[in-house]
Design a protein around this motif. Structure first.
Motif, PDB file in Angstrom:
ATOM      1  N   ALA A  12       0.841  -1.196   0.000  1.00 35.52           N
ATOM      2  CA  ALA A  12       0.000   0.000   0.000  1.00 35.52           C
ATOM      3  C   ALA A  12       0.877   1.248   0.000  1.00 35.52           C
ATOM      4  N   ALA A  13       0.213   2.386   0.078  1.00 35.32           N
ATOM      5  CA  ALA A  13       0.931   3.646   0.137  1.00 35.32           C
ATOM      6  C   ALA A  13       1.779   3.718   1.398  1.00 35.32           C
ATOM      7  N   LEU A  14       2.823   4.528   1.341  1.00 36.37           N
ATOM      8  CA  LEU A  14       3.681   4.756   2.493  1.00 36.37           C
ATOM      9  C   LEU A  14       2.875   5.491   3.563  1.00 36.37           C
ATOM     10  N   LEU A 327      -2.206  12.918  -2.963  1.00 39.51           N
ATOM     11  CA  LEU A 327      -1.010  12.293  -2.394  1.00 39.51           C
ATOM     12  C   LEU A 327      -1.158  10.778  -2.302  1.00 39.51           C
ATOM     13  N   LYS A 328      -2.355  10.328  -1.954  1.00 38.60           N
ATOM     14  CA  LYS A 328      -2.584   8.888  -1.888  1.00 38.60           C
ATOM     15  C   LYS A 328      -2.397   8.250  -3.256  1.00 38.60           C
ATOM     16  N   ASP A 329      -2.857   8.910  -4.296  1.00 36.08           N
ATOM     17  CA  ASP A 329      -2.681   8.403  -5.657  1.00 36.08           C
ATOM     18  C   ASP A 329      -1.211   8.265  -6.019  1.00 36.08           C
ATOM     19  N   GLN A 330      -0.363   9.081  -5.378  1.00 37.88           N
ATOM     20  CA  GLN A 330       1.075   9.012  -5.658  1.00 37.88           C
ATOM     21  C   GLN A 330       1.826   8.157  -4.634  1.00 37.88           C
ATOM     22  N   GLY A 331       1.061   7.493  -3.734  1.00 41.80           N
ATOM     23  CA  GLY A 331       1.693   6.514  -2.845  1.00 41.80           C
ATOM     24  C   GLY A 331       1.999   6.993  -1.448  1.00 41.80           C
TER      25      GLY A 331
END
Length: 377
Positions: A12-14, A327-331
């Motif tokens: 998942a995202a960081l 930001l979530k879309d970019q991880g």
């Protein structure tokens, strides 16, 4: 399919949050095997964790003992409050400068504990002189509780008042939930009676249990205080002591094994001092980079912890949720603000997070801020 491929596909995202946080692959893989709670190896592992935590906190094993408690950090805090404090002849003083100090007051209210609260405001530190003056005005105070790192804002409180209170005979309780293992703490020098933290914070384990490092002599005087069966800290301690590491009730076995691995990785990194340096480096890089992009930190550097940083909205019409989703879309996953007085959001930098991750985040923020839709609601 090889494990690493599954991991890469499902990663998942960081998590740039104050816990749960991003953990290492090796911590995750320790949870892939099932374990029994009565097994001698498991009990030995529990005992090893208890001893290692004393070493992390510089606590003398003759004077202090570690108690693990199923549940979140708040379960650990409530177990301490309702076990350490008698509802008959005790008064608790709580220093509040954020949501987690306030939560302790709510717990005391529910538990029927006599208490006084001093609210310093969400952007001001706990003041030792004010605390000592309160004791002069209220000689009935027997216990004191405060939060070390208040993640409402990211403020790091000074703990120097704790040994002063100990010298006055006041039993002291420190919520070090988001600081223990990431900020140097010397329990022997503080003379704190109860220090509370959680598996999924700076030790970099996963959620499942809290832990309390308690003064043995103080703890021994609390038998029978608890009104809860499962949150009786004294009886939990006696079970660990009397049955060689046996938890009283079903324990989070997978979390315990992951935590044992996380403790090993803390030592591999160089201990708390090295981890503190990494977290501080992350925070300094984050703060400097965000300032350059138009985001002002909420707190002055003198009060800022290396755990999580609050940033003010750059404009009155800033759309946080659009920013969050971008930001979530970019991880990357960040936190919304937690104070009402000032519009803000929070970015944490603990866990398996390094300088390169902060640089990637800043690049992502810069690209998002070039896009007009996130600036207007």
């Amino acid at each position: 399919m090889p494990l690493i491929e599954i991991y890469n596909q499902q990663q998942a995202a960081l998590l740039l949050t104050p816990g749960p946080l991003t953990t290492s692959l090796t911590v995750k893989t320790r949870m892939l095997v099932d374990h029994g709670t009565w097994d001698d190896d498991y009990k030995a592992l529990t005992q090893d964790i208890r001893q290692q935590l004393l070493a992390v906190g510089h606590a003398d094993a003759e004077q202090y003992s570690t108690i693990l408690m199923q549940g979140s950090g708040s379960f650990g805090v409530e177990s301490v409050l309702q076990t350490a404090i008698s509802t008959h002849n005790s008064t608790l003083l709580i220093a509040i400068n954020g949501a987690y100090g306030q939560r302790m007051a709510e717990m005391a209210e529910r538990l029927g504990i006599d208490y006084l609260a001093i609210d310093f405001g969400e952007t001001e530190p706990v003041n030792a002189d004010v605390i000592l003056e309160a004791l002069t005005q209220h000689p009935e105070i027997t216990h004191f509780a405060m939060v070390h790192c208040e993640t409402t804002t990211g403020l790091l409180n000074d703990l120097s008042v704790i040994p002063m209170l100990n010298a006055l005979g006041v039993v002291t309780i420190v919520d070090a939930m988001s600081s223990f293992g990431g900020v140097p703490i010397n329990i022997d020098e503080l003379h704190v009676d109860y220090l509370i933290s959680s598996a999924n914070k700076c030790i970099q384990g996963v959620p499942g249990f809290a832990f309390v490092i308690a003064n043995r002599e103080t703890l021994m005087q609390t038998a029978g205080n608890a009104t809860s069966l499962s949150l009786d800290l004294y009886e939990q301690w006696r079970s660990f002591e009397d049955y060689a590491g046996k938890w009283r009730f079903t324990s989070p076995t997978h979390t315990v094994y992951a935590f044992h691995q996380a403790l090993h990785e803390l030592q591999q990194e160089g201990g708390v001092t090295a981890r503190f340096d990494r977290y501080q480096g992350n925070q300094a890089r984050l703060s400097l980079g965000m300032r350059a992009l138009g985001f002002e930190p909420l707190l002055p550097e003198t009060l800022q912890s290396p755990i999580i940083t609050s940033f003010k909205y750059p404009t009155p019409d800033f759309d946080f949720m659009a920013f969050y989703r971008a930001l979530k879309d970019q991880g990357f996953i960040i936190y919304p603000g937690k104070i009402a007085a000032i519009d803000s959001f929070r970015i944490g930098n603990i866990g398996e997070v390094y300088a390169g991750d902060i640089s990637r985040l800043l690049t992502a923020v810069a690209s998002i801020m070039d896009e007009a839709p996130v600036l207007a609601k």
